[in-house]
Design a protein around this motif. Structure first.
Motif, PDB file in Angstrom:
ATOM      1  N   GLU A  35      -8.716  -2.418  -5.597  1.00 16.77           N
ATOM      2  CA  GLU A  35      -9.786  -1.519  -5.169  1.00 16.77           C
ATOM      3  C   GLU A  35     -10.299  -0.725  -6.374  1.00 16.77           C
ATOM      4  N   GLU A  36     -11.541  -0.306  -6.295  1.00 15.96           N
ATOM      5  CA  GLU A  36     -12.133   0.434  -7.403  1.00 15.96           C
ATOM      6  C   GLU A  36     -11.450   1.798  -7.548  1.00 15.96           C
ATOM      7  N   GLY A  37     -11.093   2.141  -8.781  1.00 12.40           N
ATOM      8  CA  GLY A  37     -10.491   3.447  -9.047  1.00 12.40           C
ATOM      9  C   GLY A  37      -9.124   3.637  -8.434  1.00 12.40           C
ATOM     10  N   PRO A  38      -8.132   2.797  -8.770  1.00 15.70           N
ATOM     11  CA  PRO A  38      -6.802   2.912  -8.162  1.00 15.70           C
ATOM     12  C   PRO A  38      -6.086   4.228  -8.440  1.00 15.70           C
ATOM     13  N   THR A  39      -6.510   4.975  -9.465  1.00 21.55           N
ATOM     14  CA  THR A  39      -5.870   6.264  -9.727  1.00 21.55           C
ATOM     15  C   THR A  39      -6.217   7.303  -8.662  1.00 21.55           C
ATOM     16  N   ALA A  40      -7.099   6.941  -7.732  1.00 20.50           N
ATOM     17  CA  ALA A  40      -7.450   7.841  -6.620  1.00 20.50           C
ATOM     18  C   ALA A  40      -6.685   7.500  -5.348  1.00 20.50           C
ATOM     19  N   TYR A  41      -5.774   6.512  -5.428  1.00 22.66           N
ATOM     20  CA  TYR A  41      -5.113   6.025  -4.219  1.00 22.66           C
ATOM     21  C   TYR A  41      -3.592   6.073  -4.319  1.00 22.66           C
ATOM     22  N   GLU A  42      -2.959   6.585  -3.253  1.00 20.53           N
ATOM     23  CA  GLU A  42      -1.516   6.460  -3.093  1.00 20.53           C
ATOM     24  C   GLU A  42      -1.260   5.442  -1.990  1.00 20.53           C
ATOM     25  N   GLN A  43       0.016   5.107  -1.741  1.00 22.06           N
ATOM     26  CA  GLN A  43       0.324   3.950  -0.904  1.00 22.06           C
ATOM     27  C   GLN A  43      -0.207   4.060   0.531  1.00 22.06           C
ATOM     28  N   ASN A  44      -0.183   5.253   1.129  1.00 22.84           N
ATOM     29  CA  ASN A  44      -0.690   5.376   2.492  1.00 22.84           C
ATOM     30  C   ASN A  44      -2.200   5.200   2.554  1.00 22.84           C
ATOM     31  N   GLU A  45      -2.888   5.613   1.495  1.00 22.51           N
ATOM     32  CA  GLU A  45      -4.333   5.414   1.431  1.00 22.51           C
ATOM     33  C   GLU A  45      -4.664   3.941   1.208  1.00 22.51           C
ATOM     34  N   VAL A  46      -3.853   3.252   0.417  1.00 20.24           N
ATOM     35  CA  VAL A  46      -4.028   1.814   0.232  1.00 20.24           C
ATOM     36  C   VAL A  46      -3.755   1.082   1.551  1.00 20.24           C
ATOM     37  N   ARG A  47      -2.718   1.513   2.243  1.00 18.87           N
ATOM     38  CA  ARG A  47      -2.401   0.897   3.544  1.00 18.87           C
ATOM     39  C   ARG A  47      -3.564   1.063   4.522  1.00 18.87           C
ATOM     40  N   ALA A  48      -4.214   2.220   4.500  1.00 15.40           N
ATOM     41  CA  ALA A  48      -5.346   2.468   5.393  1.00 15.40           C
ATOM     42  C   ALA A  48      -6.484   1.481   5.113  1.00 15.40           C
ATOM     43  N   ILE A  49      -6.728   1.169   3.837  1.00  8.43           N
ATOM     44  CA  ILE A  49      -7.760   0.193   3.487  1.00  8.43           C
ATOM     45  C   ILE A  49      -7.389  -1.180   4.048  1.00  8.43           C
ATOM     46  N   PHE A  50      -6.118  -1.529   3.915  1.00 10.21           N
ATOM     47  CA  PHE A  50      -5.651  -2.821   4.432  1.00 10.21           C
ATOM     48  C   PHE A  50      -5.824  -2.890   5.948  1.00 10.21           C
ATOM     49  N   LEU A  51      -5.503  -1.817   6.627  1.00  9.52           N
ATOM     50  CA  LEU A  51      -5.637  -1.780   8.086  1.00  9.52           C
ATOM     51  C   LEU A  51      -7.094  -1.882   8.523  1.00  9.52           C
ATOM     52  N   ASP A  52      -8.016  -1.561   7.637  1.00  6.30           N
ATOM     53  CA  ASP A  52      -9.441  -1.717   7.916  1.00  6.30           C
ATOM     54  C   ASP A  52      -9.956  -3.096   7.526  1.00  6.30           C
ATOM     55  N   GLY A  53      -9.056  -3.947   7.006  1.00 13.57           N
ATOM     56  CA  GLY A  53      -9.457  -5.290   6.615  1.00 13.57           C
ATOM     57  C   GLY A  53     -10.239  -5.344   5.319  1.00 13.57           C
ATOM     58  N   LYS A  54     -10.087  -4.318   4.475  1.00 14.12           N
ATOM     59  CA  LYS A  54     -10.901  -4.218   3.272  1.00 14.12           C
ATOM     60  C   LYS A  54     -10.116  -4.435   1.985  1.00 14.12           C
ATOM     61  N   VAL A  55      -8.916  -4.967   2.093  1.00 18.45           N
ATOM     62  CA  VAL A  55      -8.139  -5.399   0.931  1.00 18.45           C
ATOM     63  C   VAL A  55      -7.230  -6.518   1.415  1.00 18.45           C
ATOM     64  N   ALA A  56      -6.952  -7.488   0.545  1.00 20.39           N
ATOM     65  CA  ALA A  56      -6.269  -8.706   0.994  1.00 20.39           C
ATOM     66  C   ALA A  56      -4.752  -8.636   0.967  1.00 20.39           C
ATOM     67  N   MET A  57      -4.173  -7.873   0.030  1.00 22.11           N
ATOM     68  CA  MET A  57      -2.718  -7.818  -0.096  1.00 22.11           C
ATOM     69  C   MET A  57      -2.273  -6.404  -0.430  1.00 22.11           C
ATOM     70  N   ILE A  58      -1.144  -6.002   0.105  1.00 24.26           N
ATOM     71  CA  ILE A  58      -0.506  -4.745  -0.277  1.00 24.26           C
ATOM     72  C   ILE A  58       1.002  -4.957  -0.248  1.00 24.26           C
ATOM     73  N   GLN A  59       1.729  -4.064  -0.904  1.00 22.03           N
ATOM     74  CA  GLN A  59       3.175  -4.018  -0.733  1.00 22.03           C
ATOM     75  C   GLN A  59       3.484  -2.740   0.045  1.00 22.03           C
ATOM     76  N   ALA A  60       4.178  -2.897   1.171  1.00 26.27           N
ATOM     77  CA  ALA A  60       4.382  -1.763   2.077  1.00 26.27           C
ATOM     78  C   ALA A  60       5.664  -1.959   2.876  1.00 26.27           C
ATOM     79  N   GLY A  61       6.068  -0.898   3.547  1.00 28.35           N
ATOM     80  CA  GLY A  61       7.278  -0.914   4.352  1.00 28.35           C
ATOM     81  C   GLY A  61       7.014  -1.287   5.792  1.00 28.35           C
ATOM     82  N   SER A  62       7.993  -1.012   6.641  1.00 28.44           N
ATOM     83  CA  SER A  62       7.916  -1.418   8.042  1.00 28.44           C
ATOM     84  C   SER A  62       6.809  -0.694   8.806  1.00 28.44           C
ATOM     85  N   GLY A  63       6.413   0.490   8.315  1.00 28.66           N
ATOM     86  CA  GLY A  63       5.365   1.234   8.998  1.00 28.66           C
ATOM     87  C   GLY A  63       4.064   0.459   9.073  1.00 28.66           C
ATOM     88  N   ALA A  64       3.788  -0.361   8.064  1.00 29.83           N
ATOM     89  CA  ALA A  64       2.565  -1.169   8.082  1.00 29.83           C
ATOM     90  C   ALA A  64       2.606  -2.178   9.223  1.00 29.83           C
TER      91      ALA A  64
END
Length: 410
Positions: free
Chosen positions: A237-266
């Motif tokens: 995603e553009e500007g990764p220094t603006a994102y922490e893991q929960n914010e990255v997970r939110a993008i994934f849950l919106d279908g706007k990123v193809a891969m993430i590394q995450a825990g069971s909460g995802a």
């Protein structure tokens, strides 16, 4: 209490305590005061507190609910001020710092107790060859991928990457073919940026500090991890220094990123969406010996100076015992990776196969590195990662600088 070393969180806690108008008193005889993180006591813990009290006449366990954001700071402040509670829930990352400041008592494990845990779990609470806490919560990470985005990019939707090389290549293809970021990268000034990078370190047989306290960050294995983190940033995603893991997970849950590394909460959240997703072990680096992940535990620590250290230790062992802990971990929605293998865990995974990759990474996983100033360590790692991701420094130079900077915190 005399404190000769005031580093990191302990020093900060002492500063924050200067404005307190009242200080909690020492735990009373026959009472185990427990700083309990969250807004409610877990029903499993409520149940077994009552059972323990019935078996230990005259003793009372008194949990004090403290919001997660203030929980550890409160326990630290009281201990550093010489007015500790009996026991508290803390991140295991802080155990070395508590121990070095002589604020907690050791909770040594015998060989049978150690062997009961999954491999490397005991390392998360061990410093100087001694165990300083009792693990009570555990998390691991796996790779999640959006099968529809893989298919749109012409990739096999049922074939997740198994190596870093494949992961970076897939991320590149997805970004170029669909315009959607191929990978969600965490690089914000936030603790889990260091955590996310450590998953790469432990999937390449790397290490930050060894059992003897020697800094091993500047190694070929960690250098390869840092370079891979930089390489995949080009397709994140553009500007990764603006994102922490929960914010990255939110993008994934919106279908706007193809891969993430995450825990069971995802997985828990994805089951409530229409996303066509999969979960697999984290891809491996060139030096990997097997599936790996960062092993993060929270622990119960027993503070010195209360007069009930032995009984508090007894209770901590009881509430996290092999008979009770699985009931706490495996209840619906708890989201905790099991600390110990068992028939119950096998049945749990059989019923929900999404847990298998989260457990498979344990064998070659590694603990959060323990430093006497954990926040100092964390900040050095984040600075290193950000300098490379943003192109301000080359990986080799950033790694050497970070390794030298860590010496003051070990």
């Amino acid at each position: 209490m005399s404190i000769t070393i005031k580093t990191g969180l302990v020093a900060l806690a002492l500063l924050s305590s200067t404005g307190l108008t009242a200080i909690t008193a020492h735990a009373a005889d026959k009472e185990i005061s427990w700083i309990y993180c969250g807004d409610s006591i877990d029903p499993i813990h409520q149940k077994y507190i009552k059972v323990w009290e019935e078996k230990n006449a005259g003793w009372k366990v008194s949990p004090e609910l403290v919001p997660w954001a203030q929980c550890q700071d409160k326990a630290t402040t009281l201990a550093a001020a010489g007015t500790p509670v009996s026991m508290a829930y803390v991140g295991s990352r802080t155990l070395k710092e508590f121990a070095e400041n002589d604020l907690i008592v050791p909770v040594p494990m015998n060989d049978d107790e150690k062997k009961a845990y999954y491999p490397n779990i005991v390392d998360t609470v061990t410093s100087g060859g001694t165990q300083w806490g009792v693990p009570i919560a555990f998390s691991t990470k796996a790779l999640y991928w959006n099968k529809d985005l893989f298919k749109q990019a012409g990739l096999d939707p049922e074939k997740p990457p198994q190596t870093w090389e494949e992961e970076i290549a897939d991320a590149k293809i997805i970004k170029e073919k669909t315009g959607v970021p191929g990978f969600g990268l965490s690089a914000k000034t936030f603790d889990n940026t260091m955590h996310q990078f450590m998953h790469w370190v432990y999937t390449n047989n790397g290490k930050v500090i060894d059992a003897d306290g020697k800094i091993t960050l500047d190694s070929p294995e960690v250098l390869a991890a840092l370079k891979a983190y930089k390489d995949i940033a080009a397709f994140a995603e553009e500007g990764p220094t603006a994102y922490e893991q929960n914010e990255v997970r939110a993008i994934f849950l919106d279908g706007k990123v193809a891969m993430i590394q995450a825990g069971s909460g995802a997985a828990d959240r994805l089951k409530k969406t229409k996303i066509n997703w999969g979960i697999a072990p984290l891809p491996l680096g060139p030096s990997a010996k097997g599936q790996g992940t960062l092993l993060i535990t929270d622990s119960l620590v027993i503070f010195k100076g209360t007069g009930v250290e032995d009984k508090a230790t007894e209770f901590a062992r009881y509430i996290t015992s092999p008979e009770i802990q699985p009931e706490y971990e495996l209840q619906g929605g708890a989201g905790l990776t099991p600390l110990r293998p068992s028939a119950k865990v096998d049945e749990f995974v059989k019923n929900d196969p999404s847990w298998k990759p989260l457990i498979d990474g344990i064998n070659y996983g590694g603990p959060e590195p323990l430093f006497k100033d954990y926040k100092g360590f964390q900040n050095v790692m984040i600075d290193m990662i950000q300098s490379v991701v943003t192109g301000k420094a080359e990986a080799e130079a950033a790694l050497k600088k970070a390794a030298a900077d860590l010496e003051q915190y070990k």
